[in-house]
Design a protein around this motif. Structure first.
Motif, short mmCIF file in Angstrom:
data_model
loop_
_atom_site.label_atom_id
_atom_site.label_comp_id
_atom_site.label_asym_id
_atom_site.label_seq_id
_atom_site.Cartn_x
_atom_site.Cartn_y
_atom_site.Cartn_z
N PHE A 82 0.83 -1.20 0.00
CA PHE A 82 0.00 0.00 0.00
C PHE A 82 0.87 1.26 0.00
N GLY A 86 0.02 2.64 -3.34
CA GLY A 86 -1.12 3.48 -2.98
C GLY A 86 -0.74 4.83 -2.44
N VAL A 87 0.52 4.97 -2.00
CA VAL A 87 0.95 6.25 -1.44
C VAL A 87 2.03 6.90 -2.30
N LEU A 90 0.89 7.29 -6.03
CA LEU A 90 -0.21 8.24 -6.11
C LEU A 90 0.30 9.67 -5.93
N TYR A 176 -5.37 3.00 -4.07
CA TYR A 176 -5.33 3.52 -2.70
C TYR A 176 -6.59 3.13 -1.92
N ILE A 193 -3.31 4.56 7.10
CA ILE A 193 -2.88 5.76 6.36
C ILE A 193 -1.59 6.31 6.97
#
Length: 299
Positions: A82, A86-87, A90, A176, A193
Motif C-alpha cells: 500500500f 497506494g501512497v 499516487l 489507494y 494511512i
C-alpha cells in the motif's frame, strides 16, 4: 445534535476536506513554479511529515496499539505494498501531473479514480456492467477527451506526459482505496494511512532525501508546505473520513467534486490560470459521471 444538524455537519466536513485537497495542489504548483521545487522533493516532504504527524497523533490516543501491525508479517507486507503503490506512486503521479500540466487538470484527472474502481470490480466479478456503469464510463471518457483537447479532438491541449501522469493519479487513487480494505478493517483506517505515509516517506528518502535539491524556504514557502502537509493531507483525510459518520459514504464521495472545482477556482484566482468554458463543461461532465456511479447501487 438532531438528524438535520448531523447531515449539515457531514456535508460541511466533506466539502472542507475536498477544498483542502484541491488547495494543496495549487500550493504545490506555486512552489514548483516560483521556487523551482521538484516533484520528488515535494513528494518526499509531504509523505514523511504527514506520516510522522499522523502516527504521533495516534500515539497520544492509542499508545502501543499503533504498533500491533508490526507483529504480523502478512499485514506488514500488505501495508508496504500500500505504501509503494497506494501512497508513493499516487503522490508522485499527482505532483508530476501538476508540474507538467497544472493543478486543476491534475485534480480533475485524479477524480477519475471511481471510474477505475468500477472497471476493476467489473473484471473482478466477471459480470456484464449494468447500463448505469456503462453510461458513467462513457461520460467520463467524453469529459476527459474534452478536457485534454479543449474540444479539438485532433490535437492534445496538454502534453502526453501530463495526460499520462494525470491518468496514473486516477489509477493509483483507485488502488489507494481498493487494496488496503482488509487491513483497514482490522487496524483502522487512520492507522493504515499513517503507516502508509510514514513508510512511504522513509522508502522515498532512498530515492530523494528531503535535504537534496531543497528550494530556498522563505516564510511564504514554509506556510504553503505546512498547508500541503497539515490541511491538504492530514486534515483533508480526517474531514472526509469523519463526514461518513454523519452522511452516507456515497454522498461524501460525491461531495469530493469540490476538489477539482476548488482547484480550478484557486488556480484562476492565485495563479492566473485561465479556465476556458470547455474546461468547465468537461469538469462538470466528469463530476456528473461520478455522481451517476454514486447513485448506482449495483457498483
Amino acid at each position: 445534535m438532531n438528524k438535520h444538524g448531523n447531515k449539515v455537519k457531514g456535508i460541511a466536513l466533506a466539502i472542507i476536506g475536498a477544498i483542502f485537497w484541491g488547495g494543496s495542489g495549487v500550493c504545490a504548483q506555486y512552489i514548483m513554479q516560483t521556487k523551482g521545487a521538484s516533484t520528488s522533493w515535494l513528494v518526499s516532504v509531504r509523505m514523511l511529515f504527514a506520516g510522522v504527524l499522523i502516527l504521533l497523533y495516534l500515539y497520544t490516543k492509542e499508545r502501543g496499539k499503533i504498533f500491533a501491525i508490526l507483529k504480523n508479517k502478512r499485514d506488514m507486507l500488505s501495508t508496504l505494498i500500500f505504501s509503494v503503490f497506494g501512497v508513493i506512486f499516487l503522490q508522485y503521479a499527482f505532483f508530476a501531473a501538476i508540474q507538467v500540466a497544472n493543478a486543476a487538470t491534475a485534480t480533475i484527472l485524479q477524480y477519475l479514480s471511481p471510474i477505475f474502481i468500477v472497471i476493476y470490480f467489473i473484471f473482478e466479478s466477471k459480470k456484464v456492467p449494468n447500463v448505469m456503469s456503462i453510461i458513467s464510463i462513457v461520460l467520463s471518457l467524453l469529459g476527459t477527451a474534452l478536457l485534454v483537447t479543449k474540444g479539438n479532438f485532433g490535437t492534445l491541449s496538454i502534453s502526453p506526459l501530463g495526460l499520462f501522469w494525470g491518468l496514473m493519479a486516477g489509477f493509483f487513487g483507485a488502488f489507494y482505496i481498493i487494496q488496503p480494505r482488509k487491513i483497514m478493517a482490522q487496524y483502522g483506517t487512520t492507522t493504515i494511512i499513517g503507516w502508509g505515509m510514514f513508510l512511504g516517506g522513509l522508502l522515498f528518502q532512498f530515492y530523494h532525501p528531503i535535504w537534496k535539491d531543497a528550494p530556498q524556504i522563505d516564510g511564504l514557502t514554509f506556510l504553503l508546505l505546512a498547508f500541503i502537509v497539515i490541511f491538504g493531507t492530514i486534515l483533508s483525510y480526517i474531514c472526509l473520513l469523519t463526514s461518513t459518520r454523519y452522511i452516507p459514504a456515497q454522498f461524501s464521495s460525491l461531495l469530493t467534486s469540490f476538489e477539482p472545482l476548488s482547484s480550478a477556482l484557486f488556480s484562476s484566482l492565485f495563479l492566473g490560470v485561465v479556465i476556458l468554458p470547455i474546461e468547465i463543461i468537461s469538469m462538470l461532465i466528469i463530476i456528473f459521471s461520478v455522481f451517476l456511479l454514486s447513485r448506482n447501487s449495483d457498483m
